[in-house]
Scaffold this active site. Structure first.
Site, PDB file in Angstrom:
ATOM      1  CG  HIS A 140      -1.699   1.260   1.584  1.00 19.28           C
ATOM      2  ND1 HIS A 140      -2.897   1.276   1.006  1.00 19.28           N
ATOM      3  CD2 HIS A 140      -1.440   2.510   1.904  1.00 19.28           C
ATOM      4  CE1 HIS A 140      -3.377   2.627   1.062  1.00 19.28           C
ATOM      5  NE2 HIS A 140      -2.577   3.126   1.757  1.00 19.28           N
ATOM      6  CD  GLU A 141       1.642   3.622   3.746  1.00 18.41           C
ATOM      7  OE1 GLU A 141       2.089   4.781   2.979  1.00 18.41           O
ATOM      8  OE2 GLU A 141       0.671   3.448   4.421  1.00 18.41           O
ATOM      9  CG  HIS A 190       0.601   6.552  -0.540  1.00 15.94           C
ATOM     10  ND1 HIS A 190      -0.524   7.264  -1.069  1.00 15.94           N
ATOM     11  CD2 HIS A 190       0.045   5.945   0.714  1.00 15.94           C
ATOM     12  CE1 HIS A 190      -1.750   7.209  -0.455  1.00 15.94           C
ATOM     13  NE2 HIS A 190      -1.218   6.256   0.697  1.00 15.94           N
ATOM     14  CG  HIS A 213       0.306   9.112  -6.715  1.00 10.93           C
ATOM     15  ND1 HIS A 213      -1.012   9.492  -6.044  1.00 10.93           N
ATOM     16  CD2 HIS A 213      -0.036   9.678  -8.094  1.00 10.93           C
ATOM     17  CE1 HIS A 213      -1.695  10.213  -7.010  1.00 10.93           C
ATOM     18  NE2 HIS A 213      -1.336  10.186  -8.065  1.00 10.93           N
TER      19      HIS A 213
END
Length: 679
Positions: free
Chosen positions: A468-469, A472, A475
């Site tokens: 998940h991290e 980021h 992105h």
């Protein structure tokens, strides 16, 4: 080292690769002088823009603002990463001093009538600009309006006071919570009480105790959410209760670290500030500039989820009580332990037995990096020659398939007393073609650090968190924008979790899972049979997981839908009534975060925005369906997602970017199916 002007490392751009901050030269004494000069230089630059005798143009006003404040940006990025990742009393003191000053600094810029007039004057010719520049102008104008540029002088005076106090209170909340979390760690005298924990977890608890001067004892530290990982394994019910109560009582001890009054005051001030802008409450003010637009839209979505989620949680509780029998009544500290028992009985999955297959280094390189390589063509090279802010933080250079440089990725995975709880991504350097900079991003987790020479074994939840991290981080790494304001994750708050949630899908994608899920001693892969059972088991516990999340979300909204003038003296009572009204007051399923340790909304940027995770998950589930329908882990899929969405940052309307990627508006049905909420 002296903090004199020539030696302060923040006064000039770093000469290290990718402008990585020169952490070897940065000392605590550099921060105050850098903030002082950074704010002074920034105000001088803004003054020159505001008093420019030439008529306002996009270049001499908006672009000039984008270029301003470089020293302040550099020191802020490093300092506020340190306040989260590796703080101490000296850093906390500086934070307490500088945060109100930064709030006042922002107000001085956004409440400058001369500057606002120049920005507003440009709107008439906005159509002559290219799309990204036009959006930048519109966002600047909106920022000025939402910061109070259109308020009366009297209102602006009060706004400055509110902003300064809120900044100080948020810092106080964070620091008090960190201190109380450290103080609330559970000390165990007898190793027999730790029955159920792995040998590695017991050794880590002993090592933590030793570091705290408690030789011969064992210390279980607390993570940020209510649920603590050891609750799933500890056989000692009394210790489970101690650990659970330590978790939910954080910030509520009535001592110098009690956060109750701070949270209440923050909520009250936010409501008063919203009223200055003509809004009935803080939530309405916040959501005006989100994709959701209104609290009613959020409540409408939550209303579609809550009844079925709560019903599923009750059904799960009945199964847990059946597993317990008549020995005692299920309590909140029993849930994780017996949930794992039911999971094992139903799916033959033992979370503790899976951990040897999830060794951190292998998950990182053969899972997270591998998926990014297959999907996007990336390569990762560790750079031990580049020093980060803590010995545990490792630096990797990221390159594209053709060998071209993309940026740096820093991984800081282990918990420590100087790090706040939870997991997150930060940017140290933003990508911008205007500034000629490439991204430097970092991920923080809070995995228990094993003793020297021992492997770090993850729970499957921690594996998911790492994916998940890293979503980021991707992105930010893939950002291809002109202006710093739009770089990477600089998107609307209720959109920012979407790309990171999508990246979670690769943790269980067959090819990826088979590549990283191997026993850390034997190298034996996790069998396909177990893998299938693991996938099948993911629906188990969704009643609990969705309900605890919704309870926190609805609690956030309850605090931020308070009308101006409301003062809450009984925080615990307010919380209980809010959960009861929302239909999520389950004694065995407490909110993921209670008020006194809800750092997302009282210390971070998620006030009236914790709904963002599930709002974004609508987009995420729909996107996962698209990837699955189109063959999954394929370069053409990754390139499409990267080009149309990840690379755009905030330079386009986020929902337009989604529609361009998906070919239509998002649909909620994939989310309902994922979470078992279709009935």
């Amino acid at each position: 080292m002296s903090a004199s002007l020539p030696e302060n490392p923040f006064f000039a751009a770093s000469d290290l690769p990718y402008q990585l901050p020169p952490f070897e030269r940065i000392r605590t004494e550099h921060y105050r002088p850098a903030f002082d000069r950074g704010m002074a230089d920034h105000l001088a630059e803004v003054e020159a823009i505001a008093t420019n005798a030439e008529p306002p143009t996009f270049e001499n006003t908006i672009v000039a603002l984008e270029r301003s404040g470089q020293i302040l940006q550099r020191v802020s990025a490093v300092f506020f990463n340190q306040t989260s990742s590796h703080t101490d009393s000296a850093i906390q003191t500086i934070q307490s001093e500088v945060s109100p000053r930064l709030a006042a600094h922002s107000d001085a810029i956004h409440l400058d009538a001369r500057l606002y007039a120049r920005v507003a004057a440009l709107l008439d010719d906005a159509d002559r600009l290219d799309p990204e520049s036009r959006r930048l102008l519109e966002r600047y104008h909106l920022d000025f309006v939402r910061a109070g540029a259109g308020l009366s002088e009297e209102q602006q005076t009060r706004l400055r006071e509110i902003n300064a106090e809120l900044s100080a209170l948020s810092t106080k909340f964070e620091n008090d919570l960190l201190d109380d979390t450290n103080a609330s760690a559970v000390v165990v005298d007898d190793v027999a009480e730790l029955d159920g924990l792995s040998d590695g977890a017991i050794a880590a608890a002993a090592e933590t105790a030793k570091e705290r001067g408690l030789e011969g004892k064992y210390v279980i530290t607390l993570v940020l959410p209510t649920g603590q990982p050891p609750l799933a394994s500890l056989t000692n019910r009394s210790l489970r209760e101690r650990l659970f109560r330590a978790s939910i009582q954080r910030g509520a001890h009535g001592d110098e670290h009690d956060t109750s009054a701070t949270a209440s005051r923050i909520a009250s001030l936010r409501a008063e500030r919203a009223a200055l802008f003509g809004h009935p409450d803080h939530a309405t003010y916040v959501l005006e500039d989100r994709t959701a637009k209104t609290p009613a839209a959020v409540h409408d979505m939550l209303g579609k989820l809550t009844p079925t989620a709560v019903a599923n949680a009750h059904a799960e509780a009945a199964k847990l009580q059946a597993a317990i029998g008549d020995e005692f009544e299920l309590r909140a500290w029993d849930w994780s332990f017996y949930s794992e028992k039911v999971r094992r009985a139903t799916y033959d999955i033992d979370a503790a037995e899976l951990r040897p297959y999830f060794e951190l280094e292998r998950v990182l390189r053969d899972g997270v990096f591998y998926a990014a390589s297959k999907l996007y063509g990336l390569s990762f090279t560790e750079r031990p020659d580049l020093v980060a802010y803590h010995p545990d933080a490792r630096v990797f250079e990221v390159a594209d398939e053709d060998g071209s440089e993309i940026g740096l990725y820093i991984g800081d995975f282990f918990t420590r007393d100087s790090k706040r709880g939870g997991a997150w991504m930060n940017s140290l350097v933003d990508q911008s073609t205007l500034m000629g900079t490439k991204p430097v991003v970092l991920n923080n987790l809070n995995v228990v650090k094993p003793p020297a020479g021992e492997p770090a074994l993850l729970t499957f939840d921690e594996v998911t968190t790492l994916f998940h991290e890293f979503g980021h981080a991707l992105h930010a790494l893939f950002s291809q924008v002109t202006y710093p304001k739009f770089s990477g994750t600089s998107v609307l708050r209720d959109f920012v979790e979407f790309p990171s949630q999508v990246n979670e899908m690769w943790s269980v994608w067959p090819e990826v899972l088979a590549n990283y899920a191997r026993h850390h001693v034997t190298g034996e892969p996790l069998s396909q049979e177990v893998v299938q059972r693991l996938r099948d088991s993911q629906i188990w516990g969704e009643g609990f997981g969705t309900t605890e999340y919704l309870a926190a979300t609805l609690l956030d909204l309850a605090w931020h839908e308070l009308p101006p003038g409301t003062v809450i003296d009984d925080v615990a009572g307010f919380e209980a009534r809010a959960l009861e009204r929302a239909g999520v007051a389950l004694e065995t399923v407490p909110p993921r975060y209670r008020t006194t340790y809800f750092a997302h909304i009282f210390g971070g940027g998620y006030s009236a925005g914790y709904y963002s995770y599930i709002w974004s998950e609508v987009l995420d589930a729909d996107t996962v369906e698209w990837f699955t329908e189109n063959g999954g882990l394929k370069r053409e899929n990754g390139d499409h997602f990267r080009r149309e969405l990840l690379s755009r940052g905030g330079s386009v309307d986020p929902m337009e970017a989604f529609r361009t990627f998906r070919g239509r508006d998002p649909q909620i049905e994939p989310l309902l199916e994922r979470r078992g909420l279709t009935q």
